[in-house]
Design an enzyme around this catalytic site. Structure first.
Site, PDB file in Angstrom:
ATOM      1  N   ASP A 136       0.807  -1.166  -0.032  1.00  0.00           N
ATOM      2  CA  ASP A 136       0.005   0.001  -0.074  1.00  0.00           C
ATOM      3  C   ASP A 136       1.009   1.320   0.064  1.00  0.00           C
ATOM      4  O   ASP A 136       1.611   1.528  -1.040  1.00  0.00           O
ATOM      5  CB  ASP A 136      -0.874   0.050   1.152  1.00  0.00           C
ATOM      6  N   ASP A 270      -8.722  -7.695  -3.333  1.00  0.00           N
ATOM      7  CA  ASP A 270      -8.518  -6.319  -2.885  1.00  0.00           C
ATOM      8  C   ASP A 270      -9.337  -5.425  -3.868  1.00  0.00           C
ATOM      9  O   ASP A 270      -9.122  -5.141  -4.981  1.00  0.00           O
ATOM     10  CB  ASP A 270      -7.107  -5.824  -2.800  1.00  0.00           C
ATOM     11  N   GLY A 296      -7.580 -10.368   0.918  1.00  0.00           N
ATOM     12  CA  GLY A 296      -8.016  -8.964   0.723  1.00  0.00           C
ATOM     13  C   GLY A 296      -7.005  -8.070   0.579  1.00  0.00           C
ATOM     14  O   GLY A 296      -5.818  -8.544   0.282  1.00  0.00           O
ATOM     15  N   HIS A 297      -7.112  -6.825   1.143  1.00  0.00           N
ATOM     16  CA  HIS A 297      -6.142  -5.761   0.978  1.00  0.00           C
ATOM     17  C   HIS A 297      -5.093  -6.144   2.214  1.00  0.00           C
ATOM     18  O   HIS A 297      -3.855  -5.889   1.727  1.00  0.00           O
ATOM     19  CB  HIS A 297      -6.811  -4.437   1.170  1.00  0.00           C
ATOM     20  N   PHE A 298      -5.327  -6.321   3.304  1.00  0.00           N
ATOM     21  CA  PHE A 298      -4.266  -6.748   4.206  1.00  0.00           C
ATOM     22  C   PHE A 298      -4.251  -8.453   4.261  1.00  0.00           C
ATOM     23  O   PHE A 298      -4.592  -8.993   5.283  1.00  0.00           O
ATOM     24  CB  PHE A 298      -4.799  -6.387   5.537  1.00  0.00           C
TER      25      PHE A 298
END
Length: 328
Positions: A136, A270, A296-298
């Site tokens: 990120d 994500d 997902g994102h994390f």
């Protein structure tokens, strides 16, 4: 003597054999070999920069750069999992985690400034060469470091860290509106991204089994986001994110020229940095390995063991490059 009484006597004798103050069980060979995580602070440009560190002081270095809205806390499980063979270091940016949070009038919250402070951090802790883990916000911070000092970067590990237009989806529409029309109204419209609901969503969206995601993660992040003044710090960074997109070609040119060994592990569900942002790395880094995970994102939160195994395999394969002295 009854069996229950005999058992009690045996337990008493075993406990009596352990010296006062000593551990009842000696450390395992693995526990004795892996140094514990240390929590430290170093001064950089007058700021207290907090960092987590573990591993042998003379081992190849892995520098972990966190995303939004988190901190080095996101690496709390990864650090000890890699510290048997590597010196693992994870700092908090200014305004994040346990690092200093200067007022906006005293420190401009831009990605250029975050990268400059992180460059000073590496020098303050005596790190001259390192493999970069970018996630990120870690990507625009880390790629600034890499393009300024390519001789210092031994390898790249990319986890949902974007460097291509293909990785920006629908999520970015309100931010693009703010970039093109930086009004107070458009700025305030982004405050919803700083709420507990939004922070929890970042951790749980796209995760097949959300019971694998610790609520400690979003609880800690939100407590830090809710500090007085932090919301506007984050909104400043939202606005400054626009400066990263024109640098994508610069970063891609760095990839093509220097060809650092690269591992890409991407949570394919994500919604922030979408899965199409992963494959283009191989366009500029033909030897890069790309893994799309059902996460997902994390992705570390739900796929930590898988990511750890991939990193260990990748670093072992490129151990020679990691140990090589910096190019001059």
């Amino acid at each position: 003597m009854s069996s229950s009484r005999l058992f009690g006597v045996l337990v008493f004798l075993w406990m009596a054999a352990v010296p006062a103050g000593a551990s009842a069980a000696p450390p395992s060979r693995e526990e004795a070999r892996v140094p514990g995580v240390r929590y430290r602070t170093v001064k950089v440009e007058g700021l207290d920069i907090f960092y987590r560190e573990a591993g042998p002081s003379d081992a190849p270095v892995l520098l972990l750069l966190h995303g939004f809205p988190t901190s080095s806390h996101m690496f709390r499980d990864l650090i000890p999992a890699l510290a048997d063979r590597y010196r693992v270091i994870a700092p908090d940016y200014p305004g994040f985690g346990q690092s200093s949070m200067p007022e906006r009038g005293a420190f401009a919250y831009t990605f250029d400034n975050l990268a400059r402070v992180m460059e000073g951090f590496t020098e303050a802790v005596g790190v001259k060469r390192y493999a970069l883990y970018v996630m990120d916000y870690g990507a625009p911070v880390g790629y600034r470091l890499a393009t300024r000092h390519p001789e210092r970067v031994s390898a790249l590990i990319v986890q949902n860290g974007n460097a291509y237009d293909e990785g920006l989806g629908e999520f970015w529409a309100p931010l693009r509106k703010y970039w093109s029309q930086p009004t107070q109204e458009n700025r305030d419209a982004l405050r919803s991204l700083l709420t507990l609901e939004a922070t929890k969503w970042q951790y749980t969206h796209g995760v097949p089994d959300t019971s694998r995601v610790s609520p400690d993660a979003w609880t800690v992040d939100q407590a830090l986001l809710d500090r007085p003044g932090n919301a506007d710090i984050q909104l400043d960074l939202f606005y400054d994110y626009r400066t990263n997109l024109p640098l994508y070609p610069v970063w891609q040119a760095y990839f093509r020229k220097y060809q650092p060994p690269t591992l890409v592990v991407w949570g394919k569900n994500d919604a922030i940095f979408i899965a199409p942002g992963a494959a283009p790395y191989q366009r500029d880094l033909p030897t890069a390995t790309v893994h799309l995970l059902d996460a997902g994102h994390f992705a570390l939160e739900s796929s930590g063991p898988r990511i750890t195994a991939l990193i260990r395999e990748f670093l072992a394969k490129h151990r020679g490059e990691l140990e090589r002295a910096p190019r001059q």
